[in-house]
Motif scaffolding. Structure first.
Motif, short mmCIF file in Angstrom:
data_model
loop_
_atom_site.label_atom_id
_atom_site.label_comp_id
_atom_site.label_asym_id
_atom_site.label_seq_id
_atom_site.Cartn_x
_atom_site.Cartn_y
_atom_site.Cartn_z
N ALA A 15 3.66 4.08 4.69
CA ALA A 15 2.86 3.00 3.91
C ALA A 15 2.66 1.84 4.57
CB ALA A 15 3.64 2.82 2.67
N GLU A 25 -0.92 0.53 4.20
CA GLU A 25 -1.35 0.97 2.73
C GLU A 25 -2.25 -0.48 2.38
OE1 GLU A 25 -0.17 3.48 -1.46
OE2 GLU A 25 1.22 2.17 -0.29
N ARG A 41 -4.08 4.94 2.54
CA ARG A 41 -3.19 5.48 1.72
C ARG A 41 -2.14 6.43 2.39
NH1 ARG A 41 -6.49 9.66 -1.58
NH2 ARG A 41 -7.32 10.89 0.07
N VAL A 42 -1.43 6.82 1.51
CA VAL A 42 -0.14 7.57 1.93
C VAL A 42 -0.22 9.26 1.29
CG1 VAL A 42 2.32 7.90 2.10
CG2 VAL A 42 1.16 5.53 1.97
#
Length: 169
Positions: free
Chosen positions: A47, A50, A77-78
């Motif tokens: 993250a 992110e 994004r993860v």
């Protein structure tokens, strides 16, 4: 077909390697006439980035190679474990991502969806050489190398998608 074929490309932060591959693969699938049957996205294993846009050097190298980056709205994004059932092909940028994704996969069938991106490049002679170095730590030359590696694998990924779609019937 009840849903499009889904590909997720994964690297560490989702700002360099994986978004570059996402855009290249999306364009290559469109050019092959498969863009309406396949969806490409990307994610990171961490993250750390992110919500951030692609690294500016990623955008620059794509632009230099003629890709349409105007209006590109990528945000890091993860990767989530819950995505595996709806994903057909998960492409890891390096061996660490490959291991992480295989551990994350909820079922043996989901583990089998995980492949090294460069495994689809016929010029890569061995599994040991399939990893892509993270260009974030270097200069423009690293981003050019990453682009060449993504480009080298893209047609093989398209061939795999074409074959998988044909086997769906």
């Amino acid at each position: 077909m009840d849903r499009p074929y889904r590909i997720t490309v994964v690297c560490t932060g989702n700002i360099c390697r994986s978004p570059m591959a996402e855009l290249v693969l999306r364009e290559r699938l469109d050019a092959a006439g498969l863009g309406d049957q396949a969806v490409v996205d990307s994610a990171g294993t961490t993250a750390w980035e992110e919500g951030n846009p692609p690294d500016p050097r990623t955008v620059d190298v794509l632009r230099r190679h003629g890709h349409d980056v105007d209006g590109w709205q990528h945000r890091a994004r993860v990767m989530e474990r819950s995505w595996f059932p709806e994903t057909d092909l998960v492409l890891a940028a390096d061996h660490g991502h490959f291991s992480t994704l295989r551990r994350m996969a909820p079922t043996p069938a989901d583990k089998d969806k995980v492949h090294m991106l460069r495994a689809f490049d016929p010029a890569v002679p061995s599994e040991a050489e399939q990893g892509m170095d993270d260009p974030w730590y270097g200069d423009e030359a690293g981003f050019e190398r990453t682009y060449a590696e993504v480009d080298g694998a893209a047609d093989g990924v398209v061939d795999r998608v074409r074959a998988d779609l044909a086997s769906r019937g």
